[in-house]
Design a protein around this motif. Structure first.
Motif, PDB file in Angstrom:
ATOM      1  N   PRO A 143       0.791  -1.222   0.000  1.00  0.00           N
ATOM      2  CA  PRO A 143       0.000   0.000   0.000  1.00  0.00           C
ATOM      3  C   PRO A 143       0.823   1.271   0.000  1.00  0.00           C
ATOM      4  O   PRO A 143       0.359   2.297  -0.448  1.00  0.00           O
ATOM      5  CB  PRO A 143      -0.810  -0.133   1.300  1.00  0.00           C
ATOM      6  CG  PRO A 143       0.027  -0.997   2.186  1.00  0.00           C
ATOM      7  CD  PRO A 143       0.728  -1.942   1.274  1.00  0.00           C
ATOM      8  N   SER A 144       2.042   1.227   0.488  1.00  0.00           N
ATOM      9  CA  SER A 144       2.818   2.459   0.569  1.00  0.00           C
ATOM     10  C   SER A 144       4.299   2.116   0.552  1.00  0.00           C
ATOM     11  O   SER A 144       4.706   0.968   0.743  1.00  0.00           O
ATOM     12  CB  SER A 144       2.462   3.240   1.841  1.00  0.00           C
ATOM     13  OG  SER A 144       2.822   2.501   2.986  1.00  0.00           O
ATOM     14  N   LYS A 145       5.093   3.163   0.332  1.00  0.00           N
ATOM     15  CA  LYS A 145       6.531   2.980   0.318  1.00  0.00           C
ATOM     16  C   LYS A 145       7.060   2.616   1.701  1.00  0.00           C
ATOM     17  O   LYS A 145       8.036   1.877   1.838  1.00  0.00           O
ATOM     18  CB  LYS A 145       7.172   4.278  -0.177  1.00  0.00           C
ATOM     19  CG  LYS A 145       8.681   4.222  -0.304  1.00  0.00           C
ATOM     20  CD  LYS A 145       9.214   5.543  -0.802  1.00  0.00           C
ATOM     21  CE  LYS A 145      10.738   5.522  -0.884  1.00  0.00           C
ATOM     22  NZ  LYS A 145      11.276   6.820  -1.341  1.00  0.00           N
ATOM     23  N   GLY A 146       6.396   3.103   2.756  1.00  0.00           N
ATOM     24  CA  GLY A 146       6.839   2.806   4.111  1.00  0.00           C
ATOM     25  C   GLY A 146       6.756   1.331   4.440  1.00  0.00           C
ATOM     26  O   GLY A 146       7.634   0.779   5.109  1.00  0.00           O
ATOM     27  N   SER A 147       5.712   0.639   3.971  1.00  0.00           N
ATOM     28  CA  SER A 147       5.581  -0.793   4.225  1.00  0.00           C
ATOM     29  C   SER A 147       6.707  -1.564   3.543  1.00  0.00           C
ATOM     30  O   SER A 147       7.247  -2.521   4.100  1.00  0.00           O
ATOM     31  CB  SER A 147       4.223  -1.282   3.716  1.00  0.00           C
ATOM     32  OG  SER A 147       3.172  -0.619   4.375  1.00  0.00           O
ATOM     33  N   GLN A 148       7.078  -1.162   2.336  1.00  0.00           N
ATOM     34  CA  GLN A 148       8.167  -1.834   1.632  1.00  0.00           C
ATOM     35  C   GLN A 148       9.494  -1.628   2.360  1.00  0.00           C
ATOM     36  O   GLN A 148      10.285  -2.563   2.497  1.00  0.00           O
ATOM     37  CB  GLN A 148       8.261  -1.291   0.203  1.00  0.00           C
ATOM     38  CG  GLN A 148       9.347  -1.934  -0.631  1.00  0.00           C
ATOM     39  CD  GLN A 148       9.116  -3.413  -0.830  1.00  0.00           C
ATOM     40  OE1 GLN A 148       8.226  -3.801  -1.574  1.00  0.00           O
ATOM     41  NE2 GLN A 148       9.892  -4.246  -0.180  1.00  0.00           N
ATOM     42  N   VAL A 149       9.741  -0.419   2.835  1.00  0.00           N
ATOM     43  CA  VAL A 149      10.972  -0.143   3.573  1.00  0.00           C
ATOM     44  C   VAL A 149      11.018  -0.952   4.862  1.00  0.00           C
ATOM     45  O   VAL A 149      12.066  -1.479   5.251  1.00  0.00           O
ATOM     46  CB  VAL A 149      11.084   1.370   3.853  1.00  0.00           C
ATOM     47  CG1 VAL A 149      12.242   1.663   4.790  1.00  0.00           C
ATOM     48  CG2 VAL A 149      11.264   2.140   2.558  1.00  0.00           C
ATOM     49  N   LEU A 150       9.875  -1.089   5.524  1.00  0.00           N
ATOM     50  CA  LEU A 150       9.833  -1.855   6.769  1.00  0.00           C
ATOM     51  C   LEU A 150      10.118  -3.328   6.505  1.00  0.00           C
ATOM     52  O   LEU A 150      10.842  -3.988   7.273  1.00  0.00           O
ATOM     53  CB  LEU A 150       8.461  -1.686   7.423  1.00  0.00           C
ATOM     54  CG  LEU A 150       8.305  -2.247   8.833  1.00  0.00           C
ATOM     55  CD1 LEU A 150       9.260  -1.556   9.791  1.00  0.00           C
ATOM     56  CD2 LEU A 150       6.869  -2.089   9.306  1.00  0.00           C
ATOM     57  N   CYS A 151       9.582  -3.869   5.416  1.00  0.00           N
ATOM     58  CA  CYS A 151       9.858  -5.260   5.053  1.00  0.00           C
ATOM     59  C   CYS A 151      11.341  -5.448   4.716  1.00  0.00           C
ATOM     60  O   CYS A 151      11.958  -6.442   5.126  1.00  0.00           O
ATOM     61  CB  CYS A 151       8.981  -5.663   3.873  1.00  0.00           C
ATOM     62  SG  CYS A 151       9.116  -7.396   3.387  1.00  0.00           S
ATOM     63  N   ASP A 152      11.915  -4.504   3.984  1.00  0.00           N
ATOM     64  CA  ASP A 152      13.348  -4.580   3.675  1.00  0.00           C
ATOM     65  C   ASP A 152      14.192  -4.520   4.940  1.00  0.00           C
ATOM     66  O   ASP A 152      15.205  -5.230   5.064  1.00  0.00           O
ATOM     67  CB  ASP A 152      13.737  -3.432   2.742  1.00  0.00           C
ATOM     68  CG  ASP A 152      13.069  -3.543   1.382  1.00  0.00           C
ATOM     69  OD1 ASP A 152      12.549  -4.627   1.069  1.00  0.00           O
ATOM     70  OD2 ASP A 152      13.054  -2.534   0.647  1.00  0.00           O
ATOM     71  N   LEU A 153      13.791  -3.700   5.882  1.00  0.00           N
ATOM     72  CA  LEU A 153      14.543  -3.568   7.129  1.00  0.00           C
ATOM     73  C   LEU A 153      14.465  -4.846   7.955  1.00  0.00           C
ATOM     74  O   LEU A 153      15.462  -5.279   8.560  1.00  0.00           O
ATOM     75  CB  LEU A 153      14.001  -2.385   7.934  1.00  0.00           C
ATOM     76  CG  LEU A 153      14.736  -2.032   9.234  1.00  0.00           C
ATOM     77  CD1 LEU A 153      16.190  -1.724   8.953  1.00  0.00           C
ATOM     78  CD2 LEU A 153      14.068  -0.864   9.923  1.00  0.00           C
ATOM     79  N   ALA A 154      13.299  -5.491   7.964  1.00  0.00           N
ATOM     80  CA  ALA A 154      13.166  -6.765   8.686  1.00  0.00           C
ATOM     81  C   ALA A 154      14.043  -7.846   8.050  1.00  0.00           C
ATOM     82  O   ALA A 154      14.686  -8.634   8.753  1.00  0.00           O
ATOM     83  CB  ALA A 154      11.699  -7.200   8.700  1.00  0.00           C
ATOM     84  N   ALA A 155      14.081  -7.891   6.716  1.00  0.00           N
ATOM     85  CA  ALA A 155      14.943  -8.866   6.038  1.00  0.00           C
ATOM     86  C   ALA A 155      16.414  -8.593   6.328  1.00  0.00           C
ATOM     87  O   ALA A 155      17.206  -9.523   6.539  1.00  0.00           O
ATOM     88  CB  ALA A 155      14.676  -8.824   4.538  1.00  0.00           C
TER      89      ALA A 155
END
Length: 411
Positions: free
Chosen positions: A107-119
């Protein structure tokens, strides 16, 4: 008679104009109500977006706290505390990955960044042998396999593949990777429809798995991974070609069937046949053996202590400090980048919605003005026509007939 008809037509036009004016007022009121309703909806959307940004910011802050605890435990040199903090950090990172939306519909760029940070967090933990068991117990391997998707971001796939390659050093984790379909998922990532970064990371992870597990060597051959790896030798990206070369070298180690199939794939590849020097370089890998690092002999403590060299404990402590500094810097950089990205995404969304909300009343006002001008022009034309009709009727009534003067009696 004509005057009566003209008067009736003028009255009819005037009554129709009055009806149009009433309808125009009603439409203007409805437009005003719709505008207020849209404004309330925009306000609600802005509130939801702001709350979503707050949630993302809180999640990034919490993950940062977990990573800081891992860094402090490693700096203190307490393996038991490191295992505890690593378990909690891995569990929270896995939770963030599982909560992330399906790939391709974020839904947003923030969710993608959060997923990348978790990985990236799981990849950082996989570099520590004390975190192998906590990562396996926290369900990190299924979460990492979930990220092996061409629709995911290159950063998430790269960190997931690196983490799986690091975890292959542990027998239990390696069994979980095999049973979870990790070999097939990694083979999928080396196909030609995936970006170069994904292909290089997947080939590197497969090289580590194949060098440490003979079952992975056979599985990769059955899944058709050898022709795909040979095709990667033609890549113009040096890191992709080198990763494929290392993986092929690990596949043929103590495996005659794989060596025969690699040779057959090299001979039947048309692109390699067009380049003599590349083909010659590819054929030389059949005589190479995997390096000690690739086979897993990369721990400083396992090396012999020669004279004039520091003790394994001191070298391990020094390497540990350097690695800790690098991890802390990487974690701080990633957390800061994630926070900035989330803030930028929320700010852009708020600004976009404000602009759209400001444009909508102007567009509605322009439309209503155009409609009003059209109606006024129509009513003016009808009024002019009615006035002309009245004038013509009055002229007919006031003009004397010539026949009246002709039959006037003489005195």
């Amino acid at each position: 008679m004509a005057a009566t008809c003209a008067s009736w037509a003028a009255g009819h036009h005037l009554s129709s104009l009055g009806g149009l004016a009433t309808k125009l007022d009603r439409l203007e009121k409805q437009a005003a109500l719709l505008e207020e309703l849209q404004e309330e909806k925009d306000k609600l959307d802005l509130i939801k977006a702001y709350r979503g940004g707050q949630v993302l910011s809180e999640q990034v802050t919490e993950l940062k706290s977990y990573i800081s605890a891992v860094a402090d435990a490693e700096l203190d040199g307490d393996d038991s505390l490191l295992a505890i903090t690593a378990a909690h950090t891995a569990a929270y990172a896995v939770q963030l990955i599982k909560q992330s939306p399906e790939p391709g519909c974020l839904p947003s760029k923030g969710s993608q960044v959060l997923c990348d940070l978790a990985a990236a967090t799981l990849c950082m933990l996989s570099q520590r042998s004390a975190a192998y068991e906590p990562l396996a117990n926290a369900g990190a391997i299924p979460a990492l396999l979930q990220l092996l998707d061409p629709l995911q971001s290159p950063a998430a796939v790269d960190n997931a593949a690196k983490a799986l390659g690091n975890l292959s050093a542990d027998v239990a984790c390696r069994c979980l990777i095999r049973s979870g379909g990790g070999v097939g998922a990694l083979v999928r990532m080396i196909k030609d429809d995936c970006p170069d970064t994904m292909q290089a990371s997947a080939a590197s992870a497969l090289a580590l798995l194949a060098a440490r597990d003979g079952v992975v060597q056979d599985s990769l051959r059955y899944l058709g991974g050898i022709p795909l790896l040979v095709e990667l030798l033609n890549s113009t990206q040096p890191n992709v070609a080198e990763s494929a070369r290392c993986c092929l070298c690990a596949l043929k180690h103590n495996n005659h069937r794989n060596a025969a199939e690699i040779l057959s794939a090299l001979r039947s590849n048309h692109d390699l046949a067009k380049d003599y020097w590349r083909l010659k370089d590819a054929l030389t890998l059949l005589d190479e053996t995997p390096s000690a690092t690739l086979l897993g002999c990369h721990l400083p403590a396992s090396r012999s202590n020669h004279s004039g060299v520091k003790s394994p404990r001191s070298r391990a402590a020094q390497a540990k400090e350097l690695l800790l500094e690098q991890v802390c810097e990487d974690a701080a950089r990633e957390v800061a980048a994630a926070a900035v990205s989330v803030a930028d995404a929320v700010e852009d969304e708020v600004l976009r919605r404000k602009i759209r909300r400001a444009q909508q009343p102007l567009e509605a006002l322009q439309s209503s003005l155009d409609a009003s001008i059209t109606l006024l022009k129509a009513s003016l034309a009808e009024t002019k026509a009615a006035a002309a009709a009245r004038k013509a009727a009055a002229a007919i009534i006031t003009t004397p007939s010539p026949m009246v003067g002709a039959y006037r009696p003489s005195s």
